[in-house]
Design a protein around this motif. Structure first.
Motif, mmCIF file in Angstrom:
data_model
loop_
_atom_site.group_PDB
_atom_site.id
_atom_site.type_symbol
_atom_site.label_atom_id
_atom_site.label_comp_id
_atom_site.label_asym_id
_atom_site.label_seq_id
_atom_site.Cartn_x
_atom_site.Cartn_y
_atom_site.Cartn_z
ATOM 1 N N TYR A 1 -9.237 -2.257 -1.252
ATOM 2 C CA TYR A 1 -8.151 -2.804 -0.440
ATOM 3 C C TYR A 1 -7.661 -4.133 -1.010
ATOM 4 O O TYR A 1 -6.458 -4.376 -1.125
ATOM 5 N N SER B 1 -14.579 0.400 -0.406
ATOM 6 C CA SER B 1 -13.257 0.486 0.229
ATOM 7 C C SER B 1 -12.647 -0.897 0.380
ATOM 8 O O SER B 1 -11.434 -1.087 0.206
ATOM 9 N N ILE C 1 0.840 -1.194 0.000
ATOM 10 C CA ILE C 1 0.000 0.000 0.000
ATOM 11 C C ILE C 1 0.875 1.243 0.000
ATOM 12 O O ILE C 1 0.545 2.242 -0.624
ATOM 13 N N GLU D 1 -8.191 -3.137 8.078
ATOM 14 C CA GLU D 1 -7.484 -4.200 7.350
ATOM 15 C C GLU D 1 -7.742 -5.557 7.993
ATOM 16 O O GLU D 1 -7.964 -6.557 7.318
ATOM 17 N N VAL E 1 -10.165 6.476 1.523
ATOM 18 C CA VAL E 1 -9.014 5.582 1.655
ATOM 19 C C VAL E 1 -7.766 6.446 1.572
ATOM 20 O O VAL E 1 -7.527 7.100 0.556
#
Lengths: 283, 391
Positions: B264, B260, B51, B237, B121
């Protein structure tokens, strides 16, 4: 206990000595057992009144040690001899039947008359005099019940029989003068560890209903499914102290995540997080 | 110095923060909450690194990405406008004409869009303080810090000026925890707490996830934290990973969190289970959208290269279509039109399967099952049509 021969009348008592206050407590089930082990003649009648007399005897009469020493019979548990020599003809259901007996001077008493066999007796039946008065008092609430016990109680048959599937507060009615109940419920039902009222609130009246943040099944009975708020004490009849405990427990449960609820919506202004975009609400 | 002038011109309230006793209600504020520090799980570390490499903020906000995410999220009106706990009110009955009804439905759709707004995000932003001035002459003056908060109306929580005068005389901007506390004190938000709710701690969070209360956890996390808080990102997460392991993606479908979550998974290259779920629910267009999103997020991946090289833009690819299904179809019939676009969708999904998927076997099997079912359905349809006399 050992049997003395040559007796015409006898009463069967199992006796425990309390060395601290010199009192003797007499218990019943052991008595029944020993009667069962003893063989009597055909003419023997052990009346039921004796048994009920014995149960009355249990908690209320603590016979002074000195008195009983002169009038005691001793039995040896498991002895095969006590049937033969024991000639009980008749029992008179009198309060102190030992009066009929010939006194013995060399009676031995000791603190461990019962030994291990007595432990097999159901708990709570043979107790010392000091705790009996208070713990068997139905209004006593000093004993702390753990929340796990409460959770098991809520799933038990006893609970289902008592309350069914309704919330515990549904069938409760407050007592008050006139048409309208007072604005506030009573301050507390329990004072100095005892219930101090004749009509305690739904939680206080049942000692196994414990307000704890883990006891969600009970807590959710006091939360409205439509508004998500805790019901007012006026509706449920809880005393003020328990109402406060309930509110705290519900707040805690929500904080721990044990009770879920509809979370308020948060609207984001995208321009704060993404400075380049024009429209604030969407991309 | 500019800062000093602005402070002078606006209304201020001071707060004392006693240095030694940094506890709130007997519980050290956020110090027992060590989510950000305990990065022992290697898996999450790996994802966080990926990320970090990708600029999620820039990609997330692109209109194309937002469109895709909204499409795959769907709007189920029954779920969006389900009964929630709120103060009791009487129901309202209205008599409407056809046009008025359509108008109301349109308004409802717009309200649903607002309700389904995706939480932003962002990259995790560590709490960095900016020192405004050093004034060592002030040290020893007091044994507490002083927090100055600008409570002017009309400024958002993020932009609000909150500064702290330390005991050694340094004037600095407030850290994240201090900012949260001050904002919540002067501008309390309904549902947000001063202290971190205990449900966000590891064992309690695990308990909640086990009970599959995903929406509750995510909603409350949105409310409690800022989107760039590393703790918030860690919590969501963890939630997404748990959803992945239990395959309960449908719980979040038609909620604000689905977009979202999908984003992810695409960024972390863990979208196989989600893809499988979509294929099994016969949402092939959603599956294709997800693959297209993958191509946008990872433009240097094999899938992206392949789909570009086949001649079209990232959207449409005509490859790998099952010819038996479409050979006898009339070009102008509805079935044909659908199957052509479906063919594109199937095509792009197959490219992804070929190059970048990690669960090739399962996905291929699912796709095969889907294609077989479509074939059967098509045969039946044709049979019915011929029986009714339309050849």
């Amino acid at each position: 206990m050992w049997l003395k021969t040559g007796l015409k009348y006898a009463c069967v008592f199992l006796v425990r000595l309390n060395n601290t206050n010199n009192k003797i407590t007499i218990g019943l089930p052991s008595v029944c057992r020993y009667i069962g082990n003893v063989r009597f003649n055909d003419k023997t009648v052990i009346s039921r009144t004796y048994l009920s007399f014995g149960s009355n005897f249990k908690s209320q009469y603590s016979i002074p040690r000195l008195w009983l020493r002169n009038n005691l019979i001793h039995f040896k548990p498991g002895s095969s001899t006590y049937g033969r020599n024991f000639g009980v003809q008749k029992f008179t259901p009198v309060l102190f039947p030992a009066l009929h007996l010939q006194p013995y001077r060399d009676i031995h008493t000791c603190g461990i008359l019962f030994g291990e066999e007595e432990e097999q007796v159901k708990e709570g039946d043979v107790e010392t005099a000091s705790s009996e008065d208070t713990e068997n008092d139905p209004k006593d609430r000093r004993k702390v019940i753990p929340p796990e016990t409460s959770k098991r109680y809520l799933k038990s048959k006893a609970y289902a029989e008592t309350y069914g599937s309704e919330p515990v507060w549904t069938r409760y009615r407050r007592n008050f003068k006139g048409q309208y109940p007072p604005r506030k419920t009573r301050k507390t039902c329990i004072r100095s560890g005892k219930i101090s009222t004749g009509n305690p609130c739904p939680i206080c009246r049942d000692e196994y209903l414990v307000l704890h943040h883990t006891n969600t099944e009970l807590l959710e009975q006091f939360v409205s499914p439509h508004t998500g708020q805790v019901y007012d004490a006026n509706k449920t009849g809880l005393c003020q102290k328990k109402q406060k405990e309930l509110i705290v427990a519900v707040e805690k449960a929500k904080d721990w995540g044990l009770i879920t609820f509809d979370v308020p919506f948060r609207e984001y202004d995208y321009s704060e997080y993404y400075p380049d975009i024009q429209d604030s609400k969407t991309a | 110095m500019n800062m000093a002038i602005t402070i002078r011109n606006i209304m201020l309230i001071c707060n004392r923060v006693i240095v030694k006793q940094q506890t709130l209600l007997g519980r050290p504020f956020m110090s027992s909450f060590k989510l950000y520090e305990n990065r022992k799980n290697e898996e999450t570390l790996e994802e966080s690194e990926t990320i970090k490499d990708i600029d999620v903020e820039k990609i997330f906000i692109q209109p194309k990405v937002q469109e895709i995410l909204k499409r795959i999220r769907h709007i189920n009106m029954d779920k969006v406008f389900r009964t929630v706990t709120k103060p009791l009110s009487l129901p309202r009955y209205q008599f409407l004409t056809e046009e008025e009804l359509q108008q109301q439905l349109e308004e409802a759709r717009q309200k649903a869009e607002i309700k389904l707004q995706m939480p932003p995000v962002l990259k995790p932003k560590p709490s960095v303080t900016e020192i405004l001035s050093y004034d060592p002459e002030l040290q020893g003056l007091d044994n507490f810090k002083i927090v100055f908060t600008d409570i002017t109306y009309g400024i958002s929580d993020r932009q609000r000026l909150i500064v702290v005068r330390d005991t050694d005389g340094t004037l600095r901007k407030a850290k994240r925890g201090e900012r949260h506390r001050m904002n919540q004190t002067y501008f309390p938000q309904n549902g947000r707490k001063h202290k971190l709710p205990i449900m966000f701690e590891d064992e309690h969070l695990d308990n909640l996830l086990q009970r599959e209360k995903y929406e509750f956890v995510l909603d409350r996390a949105c409310l409690q934290f800022e989107p760039d808080d590393p703790d918030y990102i860690k919590i969501i997460e963890k939630t997404y990973q748990h959803i992945d392991t239990t395959r309960s993606f449908n719980e979040l479908r038609s909620t604000r969190h689905f977009g979202s979550m999908a984003f992810y998974f695409v960024v972390a290259r863990k979208m196989d289970n989600l893809l499988l779920d979509m294929i099994q629910r016969k949402l092939i267009s959603d599956a294709a959208d997800l693959v297209r999103l993958y191509c946008i997020v990872h433009p240097d991946s094999d899938t992206a290269q392949q789909s570009v090289s086949e001649g079209d833009d990232l959207g449409i690819v005509k490859v790998g279509i099952n010819k038996e299904v479409y050979s006898n179809v009339r070009p102008d019939s509805d079935t044909a039109q659908q199957s052509v676009s479906e063919g594109d969708d199937l095509g792009i999904v197959k490219i992804f399967l070929q190059y970048d998927s990690r669960k090739k076997g399962n996905l291929e099997l699912a796709l095969q099952t889907y294609e077989d079912m479509q074939k059967q359905r098509h045969i039946v349809e044709e049979g019915v049509k011929s029986a009714h006399g339309h050849t």
